[in-house]
Write an enzyme that holds these catalytic residues in place. Structure first.
Site, mmCIF file in Angstrom:
data_model
loop_
_atom_site.group_PDB
_atom_site.id
_atom_site.type_symbol
_atom_site.label_atom_id
_atom_site.label_comp_id
_atom_site.label_asym_id
_atom_site.label_seq_id
_atom_site.Cartn_x
_atom_site.Cartn_y
_atom_site.Cartn_z
ATOM 1 N N LYS A 165 -11.784 69.107 146.186
ATOM 2 C CA LYS A 165 -12.820 68.818 147.188
ATOM 3 C C LYS A 165 -12.179 68.507 148.549
ATOM 4 O O LYS A 165 -12.729 68.871 149.590
ATOM 5 C CB LYS A 165 -13.733 67.692 146.701
ATOM 6 C CG LYS A 165 -14.559 68.067 145.466
ATOM 7 C CD LYS A 165 -15.407 69.323 145.688
ATOM 8 C CE LYS A 165 -16.308 69.654 144.524
ATOM 9 N NZ LYS A 165 -17.136 70.851 144.747
ATOM 10 N N THR A 222 -27.686 65.062 138.828
ATOM 11 C CA THR A 222 -27.612 66.418 138.271
ATOM 12 C C THR A 222 -26.793 66.362 136.976
ATOM 13 O O THR A 222 -26.100 65.371 136.711
ATOM 14 C CB THR A 222 -26.907 67.401 139.236
ATOM 15 O OG1 THR A 222 -25.498 67.130 139.195
ATOM 16 C CG2 THR A 222 -27.411 67.321 140.651
ATOM 17 N N ASP A 282 -24.854 82.649 139.053
ATOM 18 C CA ASP A 282 -24.318 81.611 138.167
ATOM 19 C C ASP A 282 -23.741 82.232 136.909
ATOM 20 O O ASP A 282 -24.125 83.337 136.511
ATOM 21 C CB ASP A 282 -25.435 80.621 137.791
ATOM 22 C CG ASP A 282 -24.914 79.253 137.405
ATOM 23 O OD1 ASP A 282 -25.110 78.307 138.199
ATOM 24 O OD2 ASP A 282 -24.313 79.121 136.309
ATOM 25 N N ASP A 303 -19.350 84.810 137.671
ATOM 26 C CA ASP A 303 -18.339 83.781 137.423
ATOM 27 C C ASP A 303 -17.486 83.742 138.689
ATOM 28 O O ASP A 303 -16.763 84.704 138.983
ATOM 29 C CB ASP A 303 -17.503 84.161 136.199
ATOM 30 C CG ASP A 303 -16.536 83.044 135.821
ATOM 31 O OD1 ASP A 303 -16.118 82.281 136.720
ATOM 32 O OD2 ASP A 303 -16.205 82.937 134.629
ATOM 33 N N VAL A 304 -17.565 82.651 139.426
ATOM 34 C CA VAL A 304 -16.895 82.608 140.742
ATOM 35 C C VAL A 304 -15.372 82.648 140.631
ATOM 36 O O VAL A 304 -14.682 82.820 141.632
ATOM 37 C CB VAL A 304 -17.315 81.361 141.573
ATOM 38 C CG1 VAL A 304 -18.800 81.392 141.896
ATOM 39 C CG2 VAL A 304 -16.933 80.061 140.861
ATOM 40 N N TYR A 310 -10.529 67.174 140.571
ATOM 41 C CA TYR A 310 -11.763 67.315 141.349
ATOM 42 C C TYR A 310 -11.528 66.842 142.789
ATOM 43 O O TYR A 310 -11.860 67.532 143.755
ATOM 44 C CB TYR A 310 -12.864 66.487 140.678
ATOM 45 C CG TYR A 310 -14.240 66.636 141.285
ATOM 46 C CD1 TYR A 310 -15.065 67.699 140.941
ATOM 47 C CD2 TYR A 310 -14.724 65.699 142.208
ATOM 48 C CE1 TYR A 310 -16.331 67.826 141.490
ATOM 49 C CE2 TYR A 310 -15.978 65.827 142.767
ATOM 50 C CZ TYR A 310 -16.783 66.888 142.401
ATOM 51 O OH TYR A 310 -18.039 67.029 142.957
#
Ligand SMILES: NC(=O)c1ccc[n+]([C@@H]2O[C@H](COP(=O)([O-])OP(=O)(O)OC[C@H]3O[C@@H](n4cnc5c(N)ncnc54)[C@H](O)[C@@H]3O)[C@@H](O)[C@H]2O)c1
Length: 298
Positions: A160, A191, A41, A64-65, A156
């Protein structure tokens, strides 16, 4: 590879976005089932705290992806240390809430960089080692927003849908290498992302946390640990598209039956939410006033 009766025992799992929410819950559930878990993460301290709370089967690493080279480094270090990665859970994600007329360019870039590039970089870093071993399971976290019409957070929704598409394509391609691919499509899970998350944001001013929580409560948010347990059961069954909570499947079915009906339903839901937000004093941010650096590498 034998996935039953204990499909996760002694498996090595790399979970991105493992410091919080669904990622942390997946880490806990995997460790409970006997896997060794690496929580990767951007929030290293938080990931370390979660790993300590899980116990000796969990560790944390900074990642960091959005950084392909960093992803390669994390994967090679883990491969050097443990020889294999059985499960890659590409789960890190952010959102920018707001209608597209409030968006600035960064509202697209930030979300595409994490939610889409991050998944692609994970595949680039780990898939070749799975091909070499002839086994492994890649689990990408998309969303119901990747299956259905979902307005109010365009970047988003776009990412997705892309993650669902690439997961289906990869599942078909990877079969000949003995590698499995599944995509998680959560409905609404309780979350931090529902409040904007650490790196996401809402393009709305004057909206209280309590009011926002009220909006989400309507969707009956699922507990993250319950989600993770159900998701791992479905991954062990090698399900391709995993929708949880299950009642969201009705909406997916409706969308496939008639995309027009799906859009009409979401259109009226959006009208209602818009009116309620307006009545509560919340104001959409204009594109010009939207922050351009939140969530960036800096
Ligand atoms: N919570 C929901 O209702 C819901 C619904 C559908 C899909 N999802 C998806 O589930 C995944 C997990 O989200 P969550 O709900 O647990 O949210 P969360 O905000 O609790 O967790 C997201 C995690 O991703 C990490 N992260 C963000 N950017 C990163 C980056 N560049 N590199 C590495 N890590 C990064 C954050 O630090 C955080 O730990 C996301 O992909 C999200 O889109 C969530």
């Amino acid at each position: 590879m034998t996935w039953r009766p204990e499909p996760y025992r002694d498996r090595i799992a790399l979970v991105t976005g493992g410091a919080s929410g669904i990622g942390a819950a997946l880490g806990r559930a995997l460790a409970e089932r006997g896997a060794e878990v690496v929580l990767a993460d951007r929030q290293l301290e938080l990931a370390e705290r979660v790993a300590r709370s899980i116990g000796p089967r969990a560790s944390a690493v900074e990642l960091d992806v959005r950084d392909a080279a960093a992803f390669e480094r994390v994967a090679s270090q883990l491969l050097a240390r443990r020889r294999r990665i059985d499960l890659l859970l590409n789960n890190a994600g952010i959102g920018v809430g707001g209608e597209m007329d409030t968006y600035c360019v960064a509202d697209w870039d930030d979300v595409i960089d994490v939610n889409l590039r991050g998944v692609a970089y994970g595949i680039q870093a780990v898939y070749p080692s799975m091909i070499r071993r002839g086994s492994g399971h890649i689990v990408n976290t998309a969303s119901m927003a990747g299956l259905c019409t979902a307005a109010g957070h365009g970047s988003y929704v776009a990412t997705k849908h892309a993650v669902v598409g690439l997961s289906k394509a990869l599942r078909v391609e990877a079969r000949r290498h003995g590698v499995r691919v599944s995509v998680l499509c959560p409905g609404v899970i309780r979350t931090p992302i529902l409040r904007g998350g650490t790196y996401g944001r809402l393009n709305l001013d004057g909206l209280s946390e309590a009011r926002l929580a009220q909006v989400w409560e309507r969707f009956r948010p699922m507990d993250a640990d319950a989600f993770a347990r159900g998701a791992l059961d479905a991954v062990a069954r090698d399900e391709a598209i995993i929708v949880l909570p299950r009642w969201w499947k009705a909406l997916w079915y409706l969308e496939r039956l008639s995309p027009r009906l799906g859009m009409a339903l979401w259109g009226s839901a959006l009208d209602r939410v818009r009116a309620e937000l307006e009545a509560s004093g919340a104001k959409p941010r204009t594109a010009a006033s939207a922050p351009s650096t939140v969530g960036s590498t800096s």
